[in-house]
Write a protein that holds these residues in place. Structure first.
Motif, PDB file in Angstrom:
ATOM      1  N   GLU A  22      -6.861   1.301 -14.003  1.00 44.89           N
ATOM      2  CA  GLU A  22      -5.923   1.396 -12.884  1.00 44.89           C
ATOM      3  C   GLU A  22      -6.441   2.439 -11.913  1.00 44.89           C
ATOM      4  O   GLU A  22      -6.907   3.507 -12.336  1.00 44.89           O
ATOM      5  N   ILE A  23      -6.386   2.142 -10.625  1.00 45.37           N
ATOM      6  CA  ILE A  23      -6.786   3.094  -9.589  1.00 45.37           C
ATOM      7  C   ILE A  23      -5.531   3.567  -8.863  1.00 45.37           C
ATOM      8  O   ILE A  23      -4.731   2.756  -8.400  1.00 45.37           O
ATOM      9  N   ARG A  24      -5.370   4.882  -8.774  1.00 49.26           N
ATOM     10  CA  ARG A  24      -4.179   5.468  -8.157  1.00 49.26           C
ATOM     11  C   ARG A  24      -4.544   6.265  -6.906  1.00 49.26           C
ATOM     12  O   ARG A  24      -5.678   6.718  -6.759  1.00 49.26           O
ATOM     13  N   HIS A  25      -3.545   6.433  -6.047  1.00 47.15           N
ATOM     14  CA  HIS A  25      -3.637   7.268  -4.834  1.00 47.15           C
ATOM     15  C   HIS A  25      -4.608   6.691  -3.801  1.00 47.15           C
ATOM     16  O   HIS A  25      -5.194   7.444  -3.025  1.00 47.15           O
ATOM     17  N   ALA A  26      -4.737   5.385  -3.778  1.00 38.06           N
ATOM     18  CA  ALA A  26      -5.617   4.750  -2.785  1.00 38.06           C
ATOM     19  C   ALA A  26      -4.782   4.201  -1.645  1.00 38.06           C
ATOM     20  O   ALA A  26      -3.803   3.480  -1.873  1.00 38.06           O
ATOM     21  N   ASP A  27      -5.160   4.532  -0.420  1.00 35.14           N
ATOM     22  CA  ASP A  27      -4.553   3.953   0.778  1.00 35.14           C
ATOM     23  C   ASP A  27      -5.459   2.804   1.222  1.00 35.14           C
ATOM     24  O   ASP A  27      -6.451   3.014   1.919  1.00 35.14           O
ATOM     25  N   LEU A  28      -5.108   1.587   0.817  1.00 34.52           N
ATOM     26  CA  LEU A  28      -6.006   0.454   1.014  1.00 34.52           C
ATOM     27  C   LEU A  28      -6.044  -0.042   2.454  1.00 34.52           C
ATOM     28  O   LEU A  28      -6.867  -0.894   2.788  1.00 34.52           O
ATOM     29  N   ASN A  53       1.823  -1.366  -6.809  1.00 28.30           N
ATOM     30  CA  ASN A  53       2.747  -1.146  -5.685  1.00 28.30           C
ATOM     31  C   ASN A  53       2.103  -1.380  -4.322  1.00 28.30           C
ATOM     32  O   ASN A  53       2.218  -0.565  -3.410  1.00 28.30           O
ATOM     33  N   GLN A  54       1.450  -2.522  -4.172  1.00 33.75           N
ATOM     34  CA  GLN A  54       0.785  -2.865  -2.911  1.00 33.75           C
ATOM     35  C   GLN A  54       1.545  -3.960  -2.147  1.00 33.75           C
ATOM     36  O   GLN A  54       0.948  -4.715  -1.380  1.00 33.75           O
ATOM     37  N   GLN A  55       2.877  -4.020  -2.337  1.00 36.75           N
ATOM     38  CA  GLN A  55       3.677  -5.068  -1.706  1.00 36.75           C
ATOM     39  C   GLN A  55       3.509  -5.103  -0.191  1.00 36.75           C
ATOM     40  O   GLN A  55       3.614  -6.163   0.430  1.00 36.75           O
ATOM     41  N   HIS A  56       3.247  -3.949   0.388  1.00 38.44           N
ATOM     42  CA  HIS A  56       3.170  -3.834   1.845  1.00 38.44           C
ATOM     43  C   HIS A  56       1.837  -4.314   2.409  1.00 38.44           C
ATOM     44  O   HIS A  56       1.704  -4.490   3.617  1.00 38.44           O
ATOM     45  N   LEU A  57       0.836  -4.530   1.564  1.00 40.69           N
ATOM     46  CA  LEU A  57      -0.523  -4.775   2.031  1.00 40.69           C
ATOM     47  C   LEU A  57      -0.634  -6.158   2.667  1.00 40.69           C
ATOM     48  O   LEU A  57      -0.390  -7.171   2.016  1.00 40.69           O
ATOM     49  N   PRO A  58      -1.033  -6.258   3.943  1.00 40.42           N
ATOM     50  CA  PRO A  58      -1.146  -7.568   4.583  1.00 40.42           C
ATOM     51  C   PRO A  58      -2.425  -8.289   4.162  1.00 40.42           C
ATOM     52  O   PRO A  58      -3.377  -7.668   3.667  1.00 40.42           O
ATOM     53  N   PRO A  59      -2.490  -9.605   4.358  1.00 42.79           N
ATOM     54  CA  PRO A  59      -3.702 -10.358   4.024  1.00 42.79           C
ATOM     55  C   PRO A  59      -4.948  -9.816   4.726  1.00 42.79           C
ATOM     56  O   PRO A  59      -6.039  -9.853   4.159  1.00 42.79           O
ATOM     57  N   SER A  60      -4.789  -9.308   5.948  1.00 40.36           N
ATOM     58  CA  SER A  60      -5.948  -8.775   6.669  1.00 40.36           C
ATOM     59  C   SER A  60      -6.564  -7.594   5.943  1.00 40.36           C
ATOM     60  O   SER A  60      -7.789  -7.457   5.877  1.00 40.36           O
ATOM     61  N   ALA A  61      -5.725  -6.729   5.365  1.00 40.95           N
ATOM     62  CA  ALA A  61      -6.248  -5.570   4.636  1.00 40.95           C
ATOM     63  C   ALA A  61      -6.869  -5.999   3.306  1.00 40.95           C
ATOM     64  O   ALA A  61      -7.860  -5.406   2.855  1.00 40.95           O
ATOM     65  N   GLN A  62      -6.287  -7.016   2.681  1.00 40.88           N
ATOM     66  CA  GLN A  62      -6.889  -7.545   1.454  1.00 40.88           C
ATOM     67  C   GLN A  62      -8.280  -8.097   1.746  1.00 40.88           C
ATOM     68  O   GLN A  62      -9.235  -7.861   0.992  1.00 40.88           O
ATOM     69  N   ALA A 322      -5.453  -9.474 -21.044  1.00 43.91           N
ATOM     70  CA  ALA A 322      -4.445 -10.335 -20.425  1.00 43.91           C
ATOM     71  C   ALA A 322      -3.579  -9.493 -19.496  1.00 43.91           C
ATOM     72  O   ALA A 322      -2.848  -8.612 -19.947  1.00 43.91           O
ATOM     73  N   VAL A 323      -3.674  -9.737 -18.194  1.00 41.29           N
ATOM     74  CA  VAL A 323      -2.935  -8.945 -17.218  1.00 41.29           C
ATOM     75  C   VAL A 323      -1.463  -9.359 -17.228  1.00 41.29           C
ATOM     76  O   VAL A 323      -1.136 -10.534 -17.060  1.00 41.29           O
ATOM     77  N   ASP A 324      -0.583  -8.388 -17.423  1.00 39.77           N
ATOM     78  CA  ASP A 324       0.855  -8.611 -17.353  1.00 39.77           C
ATOM     79  C   ASP A 324       1.284  -8.288 -15.921  1.00 39.77           C
ATOM     80  O   ASP A 324       1.629  -7.161 -15.586  1.00 39.77           O
ATOM     81  N   TRP A 325       1.259  -9.303 -15.067  1.00 36.91           N
ATOM     82  CA  TRP A 325       1.441  -9.092 -13.640  1.00 36.91           C
ATOM     83  C   TRP A 325       2.830  -8.559 -13.300  1.00 36.91           C
ATOM     84  O   TRP A 325       3.838  -9.005 -13.854  1.00 36.91           O
ATOM     85  N   GLU A 326       2.854  -7.627 -12.353  1.00 33.08           N
ATOM     86  CA  GLU A 326       4.086  -7.178 -11.719  1.00 33.08           C
ATOM     87  C   GLU A 326       3.931  -7.330 -10.216  1.00 33.08           C
ATOM     88  O   GLU A 326       2.813  -7.235  -9.688  1.00 33.08           O
ATOM     89  N   GLU A 327       5.039  -7.596  -9.539  1.00 33.12           N
ATOM     90  CA  GLU A 327       4.963  -7.758  -8.093  1.00 33.12           C
ATOM     91  C   GLU A 327       4.388  -6.503  -7.449  1.00 33.12           C
ATOM     92  O   GLU A 327       4.767  -5.387  -7.779  1.00 33.12           O
ATOM     93  N   GLY A 328       3.429  -6.708  -6.551  1.00 31.89           N
ATOM     94  CA  GLY A 328       2.750  -5.597  -5.901  1.00 31.89           C
ATOM     95  C   GLY A 328       1.439  -5.214  -6.534  1.00 31.89           C
ATOM     96  O   GLY A 328       0.707  -4.372  -6.000  1.00 31.89           O
ATOM     97  N   ASP A 329       1.091  -5.818  -7.674  1.00 38.09           N
ATOM     98  CA  ASP A 329      -0.212  -5.560  -8.292  1.00 38.09           C
ATOM     99  C   ASP A 329      -1.313  -6.215  -7.467  1.00 38.09           C
ATOM    100  O   ASP A 329      -1.233  -7.406  -7.140  1.00 38.09           O
ATOM    101  N   LEU A 330      -2.342  -5.444  -7.168  1.00 41.83           N
ATOM    102  CA  LEU A 330      -3.551  -5.988  -6.552  1.00 41.83           C
ATOM    103  C   LEU A 330      -4.706  -5.723  -7.503  1.00 41.83           C
ATOM    104  O   LEU A 330      -5.010  -4.563  -7.815  1.00 41.83           O
ATOM    105  N   ALA A 331      -5.332  -6.780  -7.986  1.00 48.34           N
ATOM    106  CA  ALA A 331      -6.481  -6.655  -8.885  1.00 48.34           C
ATOM    107  C   ALA A 331      -7.760  -6.956  -8.118  1.00 48.34           C
ATOM    108  O   ALA A 331      -7.806  -7.883  -7.302  1.00 48.34           O
ATOM    109  N   LEU A 332      -8.770  -6.163  -8.373  1.00 44.52           N
ATOM    110  CA  LEU A 332     -10.134  -6.441  -7.930  1.00 44.52           C
ATOM    111  C   LEU A 332     -10.959  -6.666  -9.183  1.00 44.52           C
ATOM    112  O   LEU A 332     -10.860  -5.888 -10.136  1.00 44.52           O
ATOM    113  N   PHE A 333     -11.776  -7.723  -9.203  1.00 41.72           N
ATOM    114  CA  PHE A 333     -12.644  -7.863 -10.363  1.00 41.72           C
ATOM    115  C   PHE A 333     -14.075  -8.190  -9.962  1.00 41.72           C
ATOM    116  O   PHE A 333     -14.331  -8.811  -8.929  1.00 41.72           O
ATOM    117  N   ASN A 334     -14.977  -7.713 -10.800  1.00 41.93           N
ATOM    118  CA  ASN A 334     -16.406  -7.896 -10.622  1.00 41.93           C
ATOM    119  C   ASN A 334     -16.751  -9.327 -11.013  1.00 41.93           C
ATOM    120  O   ASN A 334     -16.919  -9.638 -12.191  1.00 41.93           O
TER     121      ASN A 334
END
Length: 373
Positions: A22-28, A53-62, A322-334
């Motif tokens: 988990e990565i914390r304190h990132a302003d994406l 807790n990335q619910q606010h992140l728009p598609p452009s930032a993703q 196995a990721v137990d998804w919660e709303e606002g989760d943003l996963a990055l994978f290699n």
């Protein structure tokens, strides 16, 4: 004096799984160069990283976050594959109109989302891809790996370096028993609709020394237009490759084939930060193997037998994250170092919405020294 990033990295605590963090304190939405260096290193050291807790992140930032890993590219990782009606990927993804590199996946009716109106999303269910399926009576309790894969067109375009996956709406329901049904007693409990990952580095490390040499010196040839080619074939029960029943489409029924666009990639891909080797093969799309001595194995059943034998130990239950998804989760994978799969089933009315982004890489995956030299 260099500005230090405030980002912190917290590896997954597990006695058997050696990846995930988990990565914390990132302003994406405002990633500095020092922030990105921390994120990049964390990704390539942990393979799957989650920002909460990335619910606010728009598609452009993703999209911009995903593009930072390969700044010169812009096109979606599967290219025009989604436009082909016969492609097995066609029903599963919708494109966001104002950010076409970002796709919408999920389940159920959605009246409006990011410019899309009155869409119906369909969560992939193993009965549409496996020959032998779980009974309707057991479907709510039990599930399968739908299809172990990497995100890649595997024709013309280079495999994306990373994928980002954003949980927008998640129906929280009970766990399911995931069954391998392959003659073993293997099974595990997973949250319904979990995305599951395994480390392709661990998959390589589990090989014998003889098999490691084979993997380091072998190239994999993928079928042209692989997602159309495999559209009539069915999967093994463990989701790790296809049964050989002669159901692949013949070349003459595929779109025009340009030979220079057929992908022949190393069987092992090298991590750009750690240098470790991943046994990285899309088991459903493979067609031929090119060996160190110049021999080409083109018997499809034998190719699949070899690949399955090498990969199967790496999907043992204790190695699956196995990721137990919660709303606002943003996963990055290699995407060059893990295999992943959809699991689970949802009722038609259960609404689940995710955003996915990956971009075709500007370069081929890093090869082992034996091949790279």
């Amino acid at each position: 004096m260099a500005i230090q990033s405030k980002i912190t990295v917290h590896p997954l605590a597990s006695s058997t799984i050696d990846f995930g963090a988990e990565i914390r304190h990132a302003d994406l939405e405002n990633i500095t160069p020092s922030d990105f260096e921390v994120i990049r290193r964390a990704l390539y050291e942990n393979q799957v990283v989650i920002f909460k807790n990335q619910q606010h992140l728009p598609p452009s930032a993703q999209y911009e976050l995903t593009r930072l890993f390969d700044p010169t590219v812009q096109s979606y990782g599967h290219g025009k594959t989604l436009d082909a009606k016969k492609s097995i990927l066609h029903p599963d993804l919708k494109t966001i109109p104002h950010q076409p590199q970002v796709q919408v996946i999920g389940n159920g009716p959605v009246a409006e989302f990011e410019g899309l109106k009155d869409i119906t999303l369909k969560h992939p269910h193993h009965r549409t891809f496996h020959r032998d399926v779980i009974s309707d009576e057991d479907d709510r309790e039990s599930t399968r790996f739908y299809r172990w894969h990497i995100d890649a067109a595997l024709y013309d375009l280079h495999p994306p370096r990373v994928t980002s996956l954003m949980a927008v709406q998640v129906p929280k329901t009970e766990y399911q028993t995931l069954r391998y049904d392959d003659g073993s007693d293997d099974e595990l409990r997973v949250p319904r609709g979990s995305t599951v990952f395994v480390s392709s580095y661990r998959m390589y490390d589990l090989l014998s020394e003889e098999d490691k040499h084979f993997a380091r010196t072998t190239r994999v040839q993928y079928a042209p237009h692989p997602y159309i080619w495999m559209s009539g074939a069915k999967s093994k029960t463990d989701g790790l490759g296809l049964l050989s029943e002669g159901l692949e489409l013949p070349y003459e029924q595929l779109p025009p084939i340009e030979q220079e666009k057929v992908k022949i990639l190393p069987m092992c891909w090298r991590n750009p930060v750690t240098g470790k080797l991943a046994l990285q093969v899309h088991p459903s799309a493979v067609e031929k193997l090119h060996l160190e001595d110049g021999t080409v194995i083109d018997d499809l059943a034998e190719v699949r037998r070899i690949v399955h034998r090498l990969q199967r130990p790496g999907i043992a239950p204790e190695l699956v994250y196995a990721v137990d998804w919660e709303e606002g989760d943003l996963a990055l994978f290699n995407n060059h170092g893990v295999l992943h799969s959809v699991t689970g089933s949802f009722k038609p009315e259960e609404v689940r919405v995710f955003r996915q982004c990956n971009l075709a890489s500007s370069e081929a995956p890093l090869a082992p020294v034996e091949i790279a030299a």
